[in-house]
Design a protein around this motif. Sequence first.
Motif, mmCIF file in Angstrom:
data_model
loop_
_atom_site.group_PDB
_atom_site.id
_atom_site.type_symbol
_atom_site.label_atom_id
_atom_site.label_comp_id
_atom_site.label_asym_id
_atom_site.label_seq_id
_atom_site.Cartn_x
_atom_site.Cartn_y
_atom_site.Cartn_z
ATOM 1 N N UNK A 168 44.828 51.214 36.145
ATOM 2 C CA UNK A 168 43.581 51.409 36.888
ATOM 3 C C UNK A 168 42.819 50.089 37.001
ATOM 4 N N UNK A 169 42.769 49.359 35.883
ATOM 5 C CA UNK A 169 42.091 48.066 35.901
ATOM 6 C C UNK A 169 42.787 47.103 36.862
ATOM 7 N N UNK A 170 44.114 47.138 36.868
ATOM 8 C CA UNK A 170 44.855 46.268 37.787
ATOM 9 C C UNK A 170 44.537 46.606 39.240
ATOM 10 N N UNK A 171 44.476 47.893 39.554
ATOM 11 C CA UNK A 171 44.160 48.301 40.931
ATOM 12 C C UNK A 171 42.787 47.779 41.347
ATOM 13 N N UNK A 176 39.604 43.552 44.541
ATOM 14 C CA UNK A 176 38.692 42.408 44.601
ATOM 15 C C UNK A 176 39.361 41.229 45.304
ATOM 16 N N UNK A 177 40.609 40.953 44.951
ATOM 17 C CA UNK A 177 41.327 39.832 45.560
ATOM 18 C C UNK A 177 41.569 40.059 47.050
ATOM 19 N N UNK A 178 41.980 41.261 47.407
ATOM 20 C CA UNK A 178 42.246 41.554 48.820
ATOM 21 C C UNK A 178 40.979 41.437 49.655
ATOM 22 N N UNK A 179 39.868 41.940 49.125
ATOM 23 C CA UNK A 179 38.608 41.852 49.863
ATOM 24 C C UNK A 179 38.121 40.411 49.981
ATOM 25 N N UNK A 180 38.655 39.547 49.108
ATOM 26 C CA UNK A 180 38.355 38.112 49.209
ATOM 27 C C UNK A 180 39.367 37.399 50.097
ATOM 28 N N UNK A 181 40.176 38.184 50.837
ATOM 29 C CA UNK A 181 41.154 37.650 51.783
ATOM 30 C C UNK A 181 42.245 36.814 51.113
ATOM 31 N N UNK A 182 42.684 37.284 49.945
ATOM 32 C CA UNK A 182 43.756 36.635 49.193
ATOM 33 C C UNK A 182 44.946 37.581 49.126
ATOM 34 N N UNK A 238 44.143 50.765 52.881
ATOM 35 C CA UNK A 238 45.042 51.539 52.020
ATOM 36 C C UNK A 238 44.732 51.300 50.554
ATOM 37 N N UNK A 239 44.577 50.037 50.162
ATOM 38 C CA UNK A 239 44.369 49.758 48.734
ATOM 39 C C UNK A 239 42.989 50.213 48.265
ATOM 40 N N UNK A 240 42.036 50.229 49.174
ATOM 41 C CA UNK A 240 40.724 50.776 48.825
ATOM 42 C C UNK A 240 40.873 52.253 48.466
ATOM 43 N N UNK A 241 41.684 52.952 49.226
ATOM 44 C CA UNK A 241 41.920 54.367 48.949
ATOM 45 C C UNK A 241 42.636 54.554 47.620
#
Length: 353
Positions: A168-171, A176-182, A238-241
């Motif tokens: 869960x912590x990893x998700x 956070x990384x994806x939303x930072x465009x990484x 998708x990852x937000x979901x």
Amino acid sequence: MSRLLSKTVLFTLQTLVTFLLLLFMKTHVLIYDKPCTNIAEDYIRVICSTDKYKQNTSRNVHIMKSDISSESEAVKRQLISVASEMTLERNMVLFTVVNDAYMPFVNSWLCNTKTMNIHKSVLIATTDALTRETLKTRWPEINVISLDMGTLSGNQTFGTIGYMKLIIKRAEMVLVLLLANIDVFIFEVDCVWLSNAVSSISFKEHHDIIVNPVSGSNSETFAGGFILLRSTCRTKIVWHKVTDVMMVLGERVKSLQDFGTFEEENEQEVLARLLRDGYGNVTIKMLPLEMYADGKWYNLSEEDRSKTRPVIINNNWIVGNKAKMKRAKEWKHWFLHDDYQTCDMERVHSVVH
């Protein structure tokens, strides 16, 4: 004057339509437990035009408190700061989360990949500060942050509540990384890389997510510990979901004992369900098991193994750190000397090609 008024009215109407479309997406994409399989391309286009979801090179991530409610602001900012420095040359980090009990596997994998020129792209999140300092001292090239989740120590095996808390912590951190465009390459250290898995994977511009199927699943379930997530809008949706679902589970298990059994849907099952249903119109590429093998490879007959050409072999489908370590040593897929600190480079050179 009338022309100005007309433009104002038009702008107001456009703003209202955009707001209503975003409200639709908020309701149908980010909240409902049942995936919406018929999201119109227009709706995708609207939500992808917002600052939060659009794909660009900016590292100024917009994170609502409800997105990552359990992470401190300091940890989130540290994660983005470290990852941003890492991705100045290449917009991707190899990301994993470990605790103290996984240190032998971390050291073995880092020895295994020592000659592959990837360590500067590795970002490891540890559950405590001591493990972080140990890693940074031993492996100065890699990047390490601490989550300060001190209670999650010891062997957290697959299927336990403690293991689920780590996942869960990893998700959360991946979001956070994806939303930072990484771009994020999720990997796990209980595996062997027979060659450079990063350079071996090719993808086309339209691929959002690259997945590795699980043996025996008829390519309907994908490994949670070997996924390449490109920071496209569709991937973020998708990852937000995935993170939303995992956060709900996290609330249910946070007060339970770490070594209890977890019997609910896990992260890889949630992701597989969403991908099968075409959630967010995401596009995927599937890696062949013959090259990106899981733990079932060890149980193949000699004849069937000879037909494979693995780049990596994930040491899964076996429970417990001792059992994993024993199997890795038996197959000469363990790269530490008996002190569990120094690399067996002779073994590395004999295995890696």
